[in-house]
Structure formats: structure tokens, C-alpha cells
Design a protein around this motif. Structure first.
Motif, short mmCIF file in Angstrom:
data_model
loop_
_atom_site.label_atom_id
_atom_site.label_comp_id
_atom_site.label_asym_id
_atom_site.label_seq_id
_atom_site.Cartn_x
_atom_site.Cartn_y
_atom_site.Cartn_z
N THR A 119 29.02 31.87 26.28
CA THR A 119 28.37 32.41 25.38
C THR A 119 28.75 32.63 24.06
O THR A 119 28.14 32.61 22.94
CB THR A 119 27.74 33.41 26.32
N GLU A 120 30.02 33.26 24.10
CA GLU A 120 30.57 33.61 22.73
C GLU A 120 30.70 32.44 21.69
O GLU A 120 30.62 32.54 20.46
CB GLU A 120 32.03 34.19 23.09
N TRP A 153 28.57 29.86 21.69
CA TRP A 153 27.47 29.63 21.22
C TRP A 153 27.02 30.64 20.06
O TRP A 153 26.29 30.29 19.17
CB TRP A 153 26.14 29.79 22.34
N ARG A 154 27.29 31.79 20.12
CA ARG A 154 27.10 32.98 19.17
C ARG A 154 27.80 32.45 17.99
O ARG A 154 27.30 32.48 16.70
CB ARG A 154 27.53 34.38 19.74
N ARG A 155 29.01 32.08 18.00
CA ARG A 155 29.97 31.59 16.75
C ARG A 155 29.25 30.34 16.02
O ARG A 155 29.15 30.23 15.02
CB ARG A 155 31.17 31.42 17.27
N GLU A 159 17.37 31.67 20.40
CA GLU A 159 17.35 32.72 21.60
C GLU A 159 17.15 32.17 22.85
O GLU A 159 17.44 32.87 23.75
CB GLU A 159 15.92 33.32 20.95
N GLU A 182 22.12 30.18 25.65
CA GLU A 182 23.27 30.99 25.83
C GLU A 182 24.80 30.19 25.87
O GLU A 182 25.91 30.64 26.06
CB GLU A 182 23.39 31.96 27.03
#
Length: 206
Positions: free
Chosen positions: A12-13, A15-17, A82, A85
Motif C-alpha cells: 500500500t505504501e 501505491w501511495r508513492r 481511491e 491499495e
């Protein structure tokens, strides 16, 4: 260490990056749009701001259209992000392809503004078509790999949504119109206004 195979679900981290990187590239592309206007303002001999805008009306209109187009793409990417994840090698490749098209838009905008080069409108719509196709491909990849998506009702809604291909179809139609009617300028892009209503109709029917 995990390899780059398409079925590898990364963190998930990560993906956020990836999303943060995409947002940064889009922001830079939006900033680059105004640079030709800044250069023109530095060389202007116009007596007033209104004279300057009148002298560079084609460039101003092109910048506004491209700003709206990039913002439209970003908004659809934001809504799509959105529901994810995790990510894999395929989503990274499709993101990079999408971002390449986004960063090419300021170049093609300048190419077809003040003194349009032959074929510049076609190139512009080709870039938009590839951008639409790559973004729709991310949607499709997520629907076929639900392990990349958030769990629960959001996942079910995303998988049930089949409207992504409509944007690509509309862009292909706009591209055909641009090729057949070289003097149409940016008017074929108004077909994008039909995407939202068509998606609602398709999803309601399903």
C-alpha cells in the motif's frame, strides 16, 4: 525480493508513492503549459494586458483547453486511485505510459497554437487517445485483478463499473474527425462532454 511479474501485489505504501509521483508529474505539466505565455509576455510590445491577450489569443485558448484536459484526466485518475491499495508491474507500466502522454501535452499545445504546424491537431488528439487508453487499461487491469483493490463495497462497485472504454471510443471518434476535417481545430474534443452521460447510461443498463 519480489519480481516484476504482473500478478505480484506490492505494498500500500508503494501505491501511495506511485500516486504521489503521478500527481507531481501532472502538476509540472500544468505549470509547463503557461511557460510559452510567460516567454511571450517578456517579449511583448503590447500597450496593455488586453492588447497582449488579443495578440496571443490562439495561445491563450490552447493553454486553457490543455489545462482543462489535463485537469480532466487528473480527476479521473484521482477517482480511480481511491479504489486501489496495491500495485504491480503492469500498473506501473500503464502509469508511466499515461504520464508520458501528460508531459507531451504542453509540447503539442505549443506546437499547434500561434503558428500551427501541419498535423499538430492530429498529434494532439493522438496523445489524448493514448492517454485515455492507458488510463482505461488501468481500470480494466484492476477489474481483472481485484486483489489490487480495496476490500468491501468499494471493490464491488469498481468491478461493476464498465464505463472506462467509452472515453477511448469517444477519443477515437474525435481522432477520426480531426483527420478527416483538418480545420476542425479543438472542436472534436467537445465530444468528451458526452462521456459522463454515456457512462451513466451504460452502468444503469448493466
Amino acid at each position: 525480493m519480489a519480481d516484476d511479474a504482473g500478478d505480484v501485489q506490492r505494498t500500500t505504501e508503494g501505491w501511495r508513492r506511485l500516486v504521489a509521483f503521478s500527481d507531481a508529474v501532472v502538476a509540472i505539466a500544468l505549470t509547463l503549459l503557461v511557460l510559452p505565455l510567460t516567454d511571450a509576455a517578456g517579449d511583448t510590445e503590447a500597450a496593455s494586458a488586453w492588447d497582449f491577450l488579443d495578440d496571443h489569443s490562439a495561445l491563450v485558448i490552447s493553454v486553457l483547453i490543455s489545462f482543462a484536459v489535463i485537469a480532466w484526466f487528473w480527476w479521473h485518475h484521482h477517482r480511480m486511485a481511491e479504489y486501489f491499495e496495491r500495485y504491480d508491474g503492469v500498473t506501473v507500466f500503464l502509469h508511466l505510459l499515461w504520464l508520458l502522454m501528460i508531459v507531451l501535452l504542453p509540447f503539442s499545445t505549443e506546437l499547434g497554437s500561434a503558428r500551427p504546424v501541419a498535423g499538430s491537431n492530429v498529434l494532439y488528439v493522438v496523445i489524448l487517445t493514448i492517454a485515455s487508453a492507458s488510463l482505461s487499461a488501468i481500470y480494466a487491469w484492476g477489474r481483472h485483478h481485484p486483489g489490487l483493490l480495496v476490500e468491501g463495497d468499494a471493490r464491488r462497485r469498481f468491478v461493476a463499473n464498465r464505463g472506462g472504454g467509452i472515453t477511448v471510443a469517444v477519443m477515437v471518434i474525435a481522432l477520426v474527425v480531426t483527420i478527416l476535417v483538418p480545420g476542425s481545430g479543438s472542436w472534436p474534443l467537445l465530444l468528451l462532454l458526452a462521456v459522463g452521460p454515456l457512462e451513466k447510461v451504460l452502468n444503469h443498463t448493466r
